[in-house]
Design an enzyme around this catalytic site. Structure first.
Site, PDB file in Angstrom:
ATOM      1  N   GLU A 106       1.021  -0.972  -0.160  1.00 48.04           N
ATOM      2  CA  GLU A 106       0.265  -0.139  -0.201  1.00 48.04           C
ATOM      3  C   GLU A 106       0.803   1.408   0.122  1.00 48.04           C
ATOM      4  O   GLU A 106       1.863   1.366   0.156  1.00 48.04           O
ATOM      5  CB  GLU A 106      -1.193  -0.235   1.490  1.00 48.04           C
ATOM      6  CG  GLU A 106      -1.899   1.110   1.248  1.00 48.04           C
ATOM      7  CD  GLU A 106      -2.702   0.180   2.407  1.00 48.04           C
ATOM      8  OE1 GLU A 106      -3.628   1.977   2.757  1.00 48.04           O
ATOM      9  OE2 GLU A 106      -2.962  -0.613   2.667  1.00 48.04           O
ATOM     10  N   ASP A 108      -0.453   4.867   0.196  1.00 43.95           N
ATOM     11  CA  ASP A 108      -1.081   6.419   0.848  1.00 43.95           C
ATOM     12  C   ASP A 108      -0.551   7.949   0.880  1.00 43.95           C
ATOM     13  O   ASP A 108       0.864   8.277   1.613  1.00 43.95           O
ATOM     14  CB  ASP A 108      -1.802   5.803   2.313  1.00 43.95           C
ATOM     15  CG  ASP A 108      -1.913   4.338   2.768  1.00 43.95           C
ATOM     16  OD1 ASP A 108      -2.467   3.695   1.700  1.00 43.95           O
ATOM     17  OD2 ASP A 108      -1.608   4.091   4.053  1.00 43.95           O
ATOM     18  N   GLU A 110      -3.097  10.863   3.194  1.00 44.40           N
ATOM     19  CA  GLU A 110      -4.378  10.377   3.541  1.00 44.40           C
ATOM     20  C   GLU A 110      -4.712  12.325   3.950  1.00 44.40           C
ATOM     21  O   GLU A 110      -4.071  12.624   4.772  1.00 44.40           O
ATOM     22  CB  GLU A 110      -4.257  10.146   5.137  1.00 44.40           C
ATOM     23  CG  GLU A 110      -4.691   8.381   3.953  1.00 44.40           C
ATOM     24  CD  GLU A 110      -5.188   7.529   5.823  1.00 44.40           C
ATOM     25  OE1 GLU A 110      -5.993   6.635   5.792  1.00 44.40           O
ATOM     26  OE2 GLU A 110      -4.363   6.631   6.337  1.00 44.40           O
TER      27      GLU A 110
END
Length: 297
Positions: A106, A108, A110
């Protein structure tokens, strides 16, 4: 002396140029209808203007989200976002690449909302074979709610580079040589969602979502994936270099030049607010190996 073309030659040349230009435009301009599917939200996610724009909304009942139709194994992914304005405390807008399963990979972005007038926090993380805990957090040097800005992930066999409006903010290098798993075998989809996380998102959960401000809305446009598409167990790229990507394959071997490294250092010096690689209290047995080897920035 100017070259002389026959009429048929000129027409052929014009047609060729037209085809090439059309091809490049098609390759660089994403369409949300073609590239993504809305996965949840019961109507709170909307694709608008013939696929040019997408919006996600959050209210007290539900948030919303979408994912890419394609899976990718290496690429340069760009998306323009305009984040939830005003009092966005408690909300999280997530934009990331991920595979599935307990040993997933993953990458990311955010965006953690905040009270009106207080800055968003840009939270980044990298998971390899199910292991994350590689958080770096930043303030931004602009208001991400006033206009669209470009958030990019460059992922190649040597490194992952997070960029904002073309400015690199973080680099995670391939550190397999010292035993750190790298993201190289699992194809990933692009995901994005807008959801309520007021148990942790703003000041550790002290500030709750003000539902009188709902619905909260984040907007998306100008998606581009210059990437290796994974389909039916095979990549659209050859084993060594991409062969069917357009308009450029520079990203496959790209690294930060001295100017880009200086720009990243400027961001990290002035806007980084958390770096797992300096958190000795969190890792009393010693910092992760990629930190001590200075292979991650």
């Amino acid at each position: 002396m100017a070259p002389i073309y026959s009429s048929s030659s000129a027409v052929s040349t014009a047609l060729l140029i037209s085809v090439v230009v059309s091809f490049l435009m098609a390759a660089s301009a994403g369409n949300f209808y073609q590239d993504f599917g809305i996965t949840w939200g019961d109507g709170r996610a909307k694709i608008l203007d013939n696929g040019e724009f997408l919006t996600l909304s959050l209210d007290k009942t539900s948030g919303s989200g979408f994912q890419s139709k394609n899976e990718y194994l290496f690429g340069k992914i760009d998306m323009q976002l305009k984040l939830v304005p005003g009092n966005s405390a408690g909300t999280v807008t997530a934009y990331y690449l991920s595979s599935q399963g307990p040993t997933h990979d993953e990458i990311d972005f955010e965006f953690l909302g905040n009270l009106s007038g207080d800055p968003y926090i840009l939270h980044t993380n990298v998971f390899s074979q199910g292991k994350g805990n590689r958080e770096q957090q930043f303030y931004l040097w602009f208001d991400p709610t006033a206009d669209f800005h470009t958030y990019s992930i460059l992922w190649n066999p040597q490194r992952i580079i997070f960029s904002v409006d073309g400015t690199p903010i973080r680099e995670f290098k391939n550190s397999e040589s010292i035993g750190v798993p790298y993201l190289k075998n699992q194809p990933m989809r692009i995901y994005s969602s807008l959801w309520n996380a007021d148990d942790w998102a703003t000041r550790g959960g002290l500030i709750k979502t003000d539902w009188t401000q709902a619905p909260f809305t984040a907007s998306y446009r100008n998606f581009n994936a210059d990437a290796c598409i994974w389909s039916s167990g095979a990549s659209s790229c050859s084993s060594n270099t991409p062969t069917s990507i357009s308009p450029s394959t520079d990203w496959y071997s790209q690294e930060l030049d001295s100017t880009s490294q200086e720009r990243m250092k400027w961001v990290q010096k002035n806007y980084m607010i958390y770096n797992y690689c300096t958190d000795t209290k969190r890792f009393p047995q010693g910092l992760p190996p990629e930190c001590t080897a200075t292979t991650t920035s």
